[in-house]
Motif scaffolding. Structure first.
Motif, PDB file in Angstrom:
ATOM      1  N   MET A   1       0.836  -1.175   0.000  1.00 40.46           N
ATOM      2  CA  MET A   1       0.000   0.000   0.000  1.00 40.46           C
ATOM      3  C   MET A   1       0.886   1.245   0.000  1.00 40.46           C
ATOM      4  N   LYS A   2       0.480   2.233  -0.761  1.00 38.01           N
ATOM      5  CA  LYS A   2       1.228   3.477  -0.749  1.00 38.01           C
ATOM      6  C   LYS A   2       0.286   4.642  -0.468  1.00 38.01           C
ATOM      7  N   LYS A   3       0.864   5.681   0.122  1.00 39.38           N
ATOM      8  CA  LYS A   3       0.119   6.889   0.478  1.00 39.38           C
ATOM      9  C   LYS A   3       0.855   8.071  -0.139  1.00 39.38           C
ATOM     10  N   VAL A   4       0.123   8.943  -0.804  1.00 40.96           N
ATOM     11  CA  VAL A   4       0.706  10.121  -1.425  1.00 40.96           C
ATOM     12  C   VAL A   4       0.580  11.300  -0.469  1.00 40.96           C
ATOM     13  N   TYR A   5       1.664  12.035  -0.304  1.00 43.16           N
ATOM     14  CA  TYR A   5       1.687  13.240   0.524  1.00 43.16           C
ATOM     15  C   TYR A   5       1.541  14.453  -0.391  1.00 43.16           C
ATOM     16  N   ALA A   6       0.725  15.407   0.037  1.00 45.56           N
ATOM     17  CA  ALA A   6       0.568  16.654  -0.714  1.00 45.56           C
ATOM     18  C   ALA A   6       0.204  17.758   0.262  1.00 45.56           C
ATOM     19  N   THR A   7       0.883  18.875   0.152  1.00 45.52           N
ATOM     20  CA  THR A   7       0.599  20.022   1.008  1.00 45.52           C
ATOM     21  C   THR A   7       0.794  21.307   0.219  1.00 45.52           C
ATOM     22  N   THR A   8       0.020  22.309   0.555  1.00 50.62           N
ATOM     23  CA  THR A   8       0.190  23.621  -0.070  1.00 50.62           C
ATOM     24  C   THR A   8       1.307  24.406   0.618  1.00 50.62           C
ATOM     25  N   ASN A   9       1.868  23.855   1.696  1.00 55.09           N
ATOM     26  CA  ASN A   9       2.977  24.502   2.403  1.00 55.09           C
ATOM     27  C   ASN A   9       4.336  24.218   1.769  1.00 55.09           C
ATOM     28  N   ALA A  10       4.311  23.520   0.645  1.00 54.27           N
ATOM     29  CA  ALA A  10       5.511  23.267  -0.162  1.00 54.27           C
ATOM     30  C   ALA A  10       5.085  23.438  -1.618  1.00 54.27           C
ATOM     31  N   PRO A  11       6.038  23.694  -2.505  1.00 57.04           N
ATOM     32  CA  PRO A  11       5.669  23.896  -3.907  1.00 57.04           C
ATOM     33  C   PRO A  11       4.994  22.667  -4.500  1.00 57.04           C
ATOM     34  N   ALA A  12       4.014  22.898  -5.348  1.00 57.48           N
ATOM     35  CA  ALA A  12       3.363  21.801  -6.058  1.00 57.48           C
ATOM     36  C   ALA A  12       4.369  21.174  -7.016  1.00 57.48           C
ATOM     37  N   ALA A  13       4.174  19.919  -7.301  1.00 57.85           N
ATOM     38  CA  ALA A  13       5.034  19.224  -8.256  1.00 57.85           C
ATOM     39  C   ALA A  13       4.952  19.929  -9.610  1.00 57.85           C
ATOM     40  N   GLY A  15       5.741  18.492 -12.416  1.00 57.33           N
ATOM     41  CA  GLY A  15       5.741  17.415 -13.398  1.00 57.33           C
ATOM     42  C   GLY A  15       4.882  16.278 -12.892  1.00 57.33           C
ATOM     43  N   PRO A  16       4.940  15.139 -13.563  1.00 58.34           N
ATOM     44  CA  PRO A  16       4.125  13.986 -13.168  1.00 58.34           C
ATOM     45  C   PRO A  16       4.761  13.193 -12.021  1.00 58.34           C
ATOM     46  N   TYR A  17       4.786  13.805 -10.845  1.00 51.66           N
ATOM     47  CA  TYR A  17       5.313  13.140  -9.654  1.00 51.66           C
ATOM     48  C   TYR A  17       4.618  13.711  -8.422  1.00 51.66           C
ATOM     49  N   SER A  18       4.771  13.034  -7.294  1.00 50.53           N
ATOM     50  CA  SER A  18       4.183  13.459  -6.026  1.00 50.53           C
ATOM     51  C   SER A  18       5.232  14.164  -5.182  1.00 50.53           C
ATOM     52  N   GLN A  19       4.787  15.023  -4.274  1.00 47.09           N
ATOM     53  CA  GLN A  19       5.732  15.650  -3.338  1.00 47.09           C
ATOM     54  C   GLN A  19       6.433  14.571  -2.531  1.00 47.09           C
ATOM     55  N   ALA A  20       5.681  13.569  -2.107  1.00 49.89           N
ATOM     56  CA  ALA A  20       6.252  12.436  -1.371  1.00 49.89           C
ATOM     57  C   ALA A  20       5.288  11.258  -1.470  1.00 49.89           C
ATOM     58  N   SER A  60       8.036  20.781   5.596  1.00 48.35           N
ATOM     59  CA  SER A  60       6.589  20.981   5.461  1.00 48.35           C
ATOM     60  C   SER A  60       5.894  19.737   4.928  1.00 48.35           C
ATOM     61  N   ILE A  61       6.502  19.090   3.962  1.00 45.04           N
ATOM     62  CA  ILE A  61       5.923  17.864   3.405  1.00 45.04           C
ATOM     63  C   ILE A  61       5.844  16.792   4.481  1.00 45.04           C
ATOM     64  N   LEU A  62       6.919  16.610   5.226  1.00 45.94           N
ATOM     65  CA  LEU A  62       6.919  15.605   6.296  1.00 45.94           C
ATOM     66  C   LEU A  62       5.890  15.942   7.364  1.00 45.94           C
ATOM     67  N   GLY A  65       2.339  14.880   7.027  1.00 44.52           N
ATOM     68  CA  GLY A  65       2.060  13.484   7.346  1.00 44.52           C
ATOM     69  C   GLY A  65       2.334  13.135   8.797  1.00 44.52           C
ATOM     70  N   GLY A  66       2.507  14.160   9.640  1.00 41.63           N
ATOM     71  CA  GLY A  66       2.738  13.925  11.055  1.00 41.63           C
ATOM     72  C   GLY A  66       4.165  13.540  11.392  1.00 41.63           C
ATOM     73  N   LEU A  67       5.105  13.796  10.503  1.00 44.81           N
ATOM     74  CA  LEU A  67       6.508  13.459  10.732  1.00 44.81           C
ATOM     75  C   LEU A  67       7.317  14.732  10.925  1.00 44.81           C
ATOM     76  N   SER A  68       8.605  14.559  11.234  1.00 49.87           N
ATOM     77  CA  SER A  68       9.501  15.705  11.397  1.00 49.87           C
ATOM     78  C   SER A  68      10.841  15.380  10.744  1.00 49.87           C
TER      79      SER A  68
END
Length: 127
Positions: A1-13, A15-20, A60-62, A65-68
């Motif tokens: 299973m994978k989870k995609v991370y996305a936040t407006t507190n970091a630049p949007a991708a 290209g065709p990729y996820s922030q994390a 910001s990306i981390l 997702g509740g990480l640091s």
């Protein structure tokens, strides 16, 4: 299973990729350019300000997702000029307290948008 991370507190991708992407107990953060998400522009023209912004974007990306930054176990730093290593390293050190992650740093022929630095990270989110 994978989870995609996305936040407006970091630049949007840009290209065709996820922030994390989280896969199992690891989060793989895509290379972060020194783009200020509020302005869409580089945070500055020098290696220190660009390094600071790239790492702030990773943070910001981390955090989305509740990480640091303490969860980071590996980074890769791409530099336009390896001569900037020392100045980059000074800023980099301020983002990691205690046990620092493993790291590789390379001079590359070019970085998107002609940035001075791009940084990617791997974080551990297991127990």
């Amino acid at each position: 299973m994978k989870k995609v991370y996305a936040t407006t507190n970091a630049p949007a991708a840009i290209g065709p990729y996820s922030q994390a992407v989280q896969a199992g107990d690891f989060v793989y953060v895509s290379g972060q350019l020194p783009i200020d998400p509020a302005t869409g522009e580089f945070a500055g023209a020098d290696i220190a300000s660009q390094t600071r912004q790239s790492l702030a974007n990773i943070k910001s990306i981390l955090e989305s997702g509740g990480l640091s930054m303490e969860n980071v176990v590996k980074t890769t730093v791409l530099l336009q000029n390896i001569g900037d290593f020392g100045a980059m390293n000074e800023v980099y050190a301020t983002f990691f307290q205690g046990a620092c992650p493993a790291r590789a740093a390379f001079q590359v022929a070019a970085i998107p948008k002609n940035a001075l630095v791009e940084i990617e990270a791997v974080a551990y989110c297991g127990k």
